[in-house]
Design a protein around this motif. Structure first.
Motif, PDB file in Angstrom:
ATOM      1  N   ILE B  10     -16.211 -30.269  29.957  1.00  9.75           N
ATOM      2  CA  ILE B  10     -17.457 -30.984  30.433  1.00  9.75           C
ATOM      3  C   ILE B  10     -17.380 -32.543  29.676  1.00  9.75           C
ATOM      4  CG2 ILE B  10     -19.830 -31.145  29.924  1.00  9.75           C
ATOM      5  CD1 ILE B  10     -19.969 -28.061  29.634  1.00  9.75           C
ATOM      6  N   LEU B  11     -17.141 -32.620  28.525  1.00 15.11           N
ATOM      7  CA  LEU B  11     -17.103 -33.984  27.842  1.00 15.11           C
ATOM      8  C   LEU B  11     -15.889 -34.917  28.690  1.00 15.11           C
ATOM      9  CD1 LEU B  11     -17.542 -33.249  24.107  1.00 15.11           C
ATOM     10  CD2 LEU B  11     -19.106 -34.316  25.606  1.00 15.11           C
ATOM     11  N   LYS B  13     -15.613 -34.914  31.673  1.00 16.80           N
ATOM     12  CA  LYS B  13     -16.165 -35.202  32.777  1.00 16.80           C
ATOM     13  C   LYS B  13     -17.440 -36.293  32.586  1.00 16.80           C
ATOM     14  CE  LYS B  13     -15.977 -30.924  34.921  1.00 16.80           C
ATOM     15  NZ  LYS B  13     -16.728 -30.004  35.412  1.00 16.80           N
ATOM     16  N   ILE B  14     -18.071 -35.913  31.451  1.00 12.27           N
ATOM     17  CA  ILE B  14     -19.368 -37.035  31.615  1.00 12.27           C
ATOM     18  C   ILE B  14     -18.828 -37.996  30.489  1.00 12.27           C
ATOM     19  CG2 ILE B  14     -20.861 -35.347  32.313  1.00 12.27           C
ATOM     20  CD1 ILE B  14     -21.611 -34.574  29.593  1.00 12.27           C
ATOM     21  N   LYS B  15     -17.857 -38.225  29.873  1.00 18.32           N
ATOM     22  CA  LYS B  15     -17.477 -39.461  29.118  1.00 18.32           C
ATOM     23  C   LYS B  15     -18.455 -39.430  27.837  1.00 18.32           C
ATOM     24  CE  LYS B  15     -16.190 -44.152  29.002  1.00 18.32           C
ATOM     25  NZ  LYS B  15     -15.700 -44.155  27.770  1.00 18.32           N
ATOM     26  N   PHE B  16     -17.767 -39.117  26.541  1.00 16.18           N
ATOM     27  CA  PHE B  16     -18.412 -39.156  25.467  1.00 16.18           C
ATOM     28  C   PHE B  16     -18.250 -40.369  24.856  1.00 16.18           C
ATOM     29  CE2 PHE B  16     -18.940 -38.426  20.920  1.00 16.18           C
ATOM     30  CZ  PHE B  16     -19.928 -37.862  21.013  1.00 16.18           C
ATOM     31  N   SER B  17     -19.769 -41.250  24.529  1.00 16.06           N
ATOM     32  CA  SER B  17     -19.543 -42.502  23.819  1.00 16.06           C
ATOM     33  C   SER B  17     -19.781 -42.347  22.418  1.00 16.06           C
ATOM     34  CB  SER B  17     -19.837 -43.582  24.695  1.00 16.06           C
ATOM     35  OG  SER B  17     -21.487 -43.461  24.510  1.00 16.06           O
ATOM     36  N   ASP B  18     -19.237 -42.963  21.457  1.00 14.38           N
ATOM     37  CA  ASP B  18     -19.529 -42.814  19.929  1.00 14.38           C
ATOM     38  C   ASP B  18     -20.696 -44.120  19.784  1.00 14.38           C
ATOM     39  OD1 ASP B  18     -19.995 -42.661  17.290  1.00 14.38           O
ATOM     40  OD2 ASP B  18     -18.107 -43.703  16.948  1.00 14.38           O
ATOM     41  N   ASP B  19     -21.899 -43.505  19.955  1.00 13.68           N
ATOM     42  CA  ASP B  19     -22.957 -44.696  19.884  1.00 13.68           C
ATOM     43  C   ASP B  19     -23.204 -45.122  18.494  1.00 13.68           C
ATOM     44  OD1 ASP B  19     -23.321 -44.586  22.438  1.00 13.68           O
ATOM     45  OD2 ASP B  19     -25.100 -43.189  22.422  1.00 13.68           O
ATOM     46  N   ALA B  20     -22.776 -44.075  17.430  1.00 13.08           N
ATOM     47  CA  ALA B  20     -23.093 -44.363  16.093  1.00 13.08           C
ATOM     48  C   ALA B  20     -22.135 -45.126  15.421  1.00 13.08           C
ATOM     49  CB  ALA B  20     -23.127 -43.111  15.428  1.00 13.08           C
ATOM     50  N   GLN B  21     -20.816 -45.123  15.967  1.00 11.20           N
ATOM     51  CA  GLN B  21     -19.656 -45.596  15.483  1.00 11.20           C
ATOM     52  C   GLN B  21     -19.548 -45.783  14.005  1.00 11.20           C
ATOM     53  OE1 GLN B  21     -19.652 -49.926  17.403  1.00 11.20           O
ATOM     54  NE2 GLN B  21     -20.980 -49.142  18.776  1.00 11.20           N
ATOM     55  N   VAL B  22     -19.777 -44.653  13.590  1.00 13.72           N
ATOM     56  CA  VAL B  22     -19.955 -44.555  12.044  1.00 13.72           C
ATOM     57  C   VAL B  22     -18.537 -45.043  11.455  1.00 13.72           C
ATOM     58  CG1 VAL B  22     -19.669 -42.574  10.225  1.00 13.72           C
ATOM     59  CG2 VAL B  22     -21.239 -42.296  12.199  1.00 13.72           C
ATOM     60  N   MET B  23     -17.474 -44.826  12.229  1.00 15.42           N
ATOM     61  CA  MET B  23     -16.276 -45.135  11.428  1.00 15.42           C
ATOM     62  C   MET B  23     -16.245 -46.794  11.574  1.00 15.42           C
ATOM     63  SD  MET B  23     -13.680 -44.205   9.993  1.00 15.42           S
ATOM     64  CE  MET B  23     -12.921 -45.398   8.974  1.00 15.42           C
ATOM     65  N   LYS B  24     -16.588 -47.236  12.596  1.00 15.95           N
ATOM     66  CA  LYS B  24     -16.533 -48.984  12.815  1.00 15.95           C
ATOM     67  C   LYS B  24     -17.300 -49.586  11.613  1.00 15.95           C
ATOM     68  CE  LYS B  24     -18.144 -52.519  15.815  1.00 15.95           C
ATOM     69  NZ  LYS B  24     -18.973 -53.222  14.698  1.00 15.95           N
TER      70      LYS B  24
END
Ligand SMILES: Nc1ncnc2c1ncn2[C@@H]1O[C@H](COP(=O)(O)OP(=O)(O)OP(=O)(O)O)[C@@H](O)[C@H]1O
Ligand SMILES: [Mg+2]
Ligand SMILES: [Zn+2]
Ligand SMILES: [Zn+2]
Lengths: 192, 308
Positions: B10-11, B13-24
């Motif tokens: 599923i993911l 298909k719907i492209k998961f974006s890391d909004d939180a960018q914890v690592m960054k």
């Protein structure tokens, strides 16, 4: 973080935040397609973890204000707001270095679409910001399992990092390596 | 598990974006620390496995001695719960928060001081954090590490010859070295002990552990090393029957004993009042001597790196 409606294969949408109990928050989501609802409830520890790392969930839209973590979390400063600081020369430098490190992918996603931001803001007694400026963070970032090779020296270096930080640093180094097509982590890669 | 597999599909298909960018954000944080620390030539910590042995007294007096020797000096008070460097150096005031960072107050000889103390309006109450940090020691520990990180990242020291960090007393022998390891590109540690057997045992463990995690120990300072009899001026041992101090650990661990500071009410008073000891005081000279040793130790080290 996001919730997915497995049936409809779509992201659920954030609905509301409430206080079901002391030191706890409930966040509700609904599927835009079928209307199914879920609610997530946190305990004190989970919220503290996010606070303790000093990361803003939802991403930062402004650079961290100097000494923001201390000032926002000191009990005697209850109600005192940290001013939001715009980018400075130093931050610009950081950004440049960052651009090199996280070369591709999702790094410019709009802030604030993550429900955690509003949640943690509320937890800290603030108002819910429109664009996710709550202090938060997450060991939530699950370590990416990888087939990355580490040299002995690089291993030794990483072992010196306090254990709770280690997975995060490892992940960062590995992500960097992956993006640059490096398969063996040596000291040189870490220096970069 | 079948469900996990489905989610993965599923993911995709719907492209998961890391909004939180914890690592960054975490990488951002550590880069900022690196950038700031780049302006500092030498970073040393003063530690001990033991509490109350005189770490802060040593830190304050070493800072004064480095400054007297003509260096630009900053002192970072890492003791978040018992900050006393400002008092010992007679520094009051608070950080001046600018867009680009926090400017630390300045004390005698232009020594810059950063301390949790400057955030506390109620000087006699303990530091208290909001939320769950109050409830759980695990989160508190993690949060404190992050507070130290913030000190390293946000304080505008400017260019410094020496940054000296005063570490807190550890609940266990391994805590101070862990905190020391947190400072990037640390040049070394000064370890303080009293000649008492109890202190020496804990301090020894602490040194071994510090070395294990890659911290270079510059030398040992023996504090409260006997007293001077006020009437006949003879040295009187305080902790041991024979007048033997920390020579044995120094020898065992192949460490220079940088100096032996006697128990002296004038030192305690100077610290309490925040006034440096008079230049003519013998202990002042002792600290000046330590500075010379520390400098030559660090210089030697630089040369040997250069050859490699
Ligand atoms: N050589 C000395 N002669 C007299 N008093 C001393 C001497 N060294 C330290 N003291 C006094 O002992 C007390 C403890 O010293 P200090 O605060 O430096 O120890 P510390 O190791 O930093 O303690 P903590 O572990 O709590 O941080 C202070 O009151 C200080 O003035
Ligand atoms: Mg102390
Ligand atoms: Zn649905
Ligand atoms: Zn006598």
């Amino acid at each position: 973080m996001k919730f997915v409606c497995m049936k409809c294969e779509s992201f659920m949408e954030f609905q509301k935040v409430e206080n079901p109990a002391e030191q706890s928050l409930g966040v509700s989501f609904a599927c835009p397609t079928c209307g199914a609802k879920v609610a997530m409830v946190t305990n004190a520890g989970e919220t503290a973890m996010v606070q303790a790392l000093g990361v803003k969930i939802g991403g930062r839209d402004a650079a961290a204000a100097p000494m923001e973590l201390i000032r926002e979390n000191l009990k005697e400063n209850d109600g005192v707001k940290t001013p939001v600081v715009s980018a400075t020369t130093q931050q610009a430098m950081l950004k440049e270095e960052m651009a090199k490190m996280t070369a591709a992918g999702g790094s410019s996603a709009p802030a604030g679409s993550c429900p955690f931001s509003s949640m943690v803001a509320k937890m800290q007694g603030g108002t819910i910001p429109a664009s996710g400026t709550a202090t938060a963070g997450g060991v939530a970032a699950t370590p990416a399992s990888s087939a990355m090779e580490w040299t002995k020296e690089a291993r030794e270096r990483i072992e010196r990092v306090p254990s709770f930080m280690r997975p995060m640093i490892e992940m960062g180094v590995e992500n960097y390596a992956r993006k640059n097509g490096i398969t063996t982590i040596s000291l040189e890669v870490m220096e970069e | 598990m079948a469900e996990e597999k489905t989610l993965r599909e599923i993911l995709k298909k719907i492209k998961f974006s890391d909004d939180a960018q914890v690592m960054k954000q975490l990488v951002d944080q550590s880069i900022q620390v690196k950038v700031r620390m780049g302006y500092i030539r030498r970073k040393i910590v003063v530690m001990s496995g033991k509490g109350g042995v005189g770490k802060s007294t040593t830190t304050a007096n070493l800072a004064l001695a480095f400054a007297r020797a003509g260096h630009t000096v900053g002192v970072l008070d890492v003791d978040l719960n018992g900050p006393c460097i400002p008092k010992m150096l007679g520094v009051t005031g608070s950080f001046e928060i600018r867009q680009e960072g926090a400017i630390p107050p300045v004390g005698p000889y232009g020594i810059k001081v950063a301390s949790m103390d400057f955030f506390l309006t109620e000087k006699n109450t303990p530091v208290r954090w909001k939320g769950a940090m109050e409830l759980s020691p695990i989160w508190l520990g993690m949060f404190e590490m992050n507070v130290i990180r913030e000190f390293l990242a946000d304080i505008l020291w400017g260019e410094l010859d020496y940054l000296i960090a005063d570490l807190p007393p550890g609940a266990s022998a391994d805590k101070p070295p862990v905190i020391a390891g947190f400072l990037p590109e640390l040049d070394g540690a000064i370890v303080v002990s009293t000649p008492s057997e109890v202190a020496k045992t804990v301090v020894r463990k602490s040194i071994v552990y510090a070395r294990e995690i890659g911290i270079r120990v510059i030398g040992l300072v023996e504090n409260m090393s006997g007293a001077i009899c006020p009437s006949c001026q003879t040295p009187v041992p305080l902790f041991t029957e024979k007048n033997e101090g920390c020579e044995d650990i120094a020898l065992d661990l192949d460490l220079p004993l940088l100096g032996k500071i006697p128990f002296d009410s004038q030192i305690a008073q100077a610290c309490d009042r925040g006034i440096p000891l008079p230049l003519s005081h013998p202990t002042t000279k002792l600290f000046d001597g330590m500075v010379t040793q520390i400098e030559s130790f660090l210089e030697k080290r630089t040369v040997s790196i250069g050859i490699h």
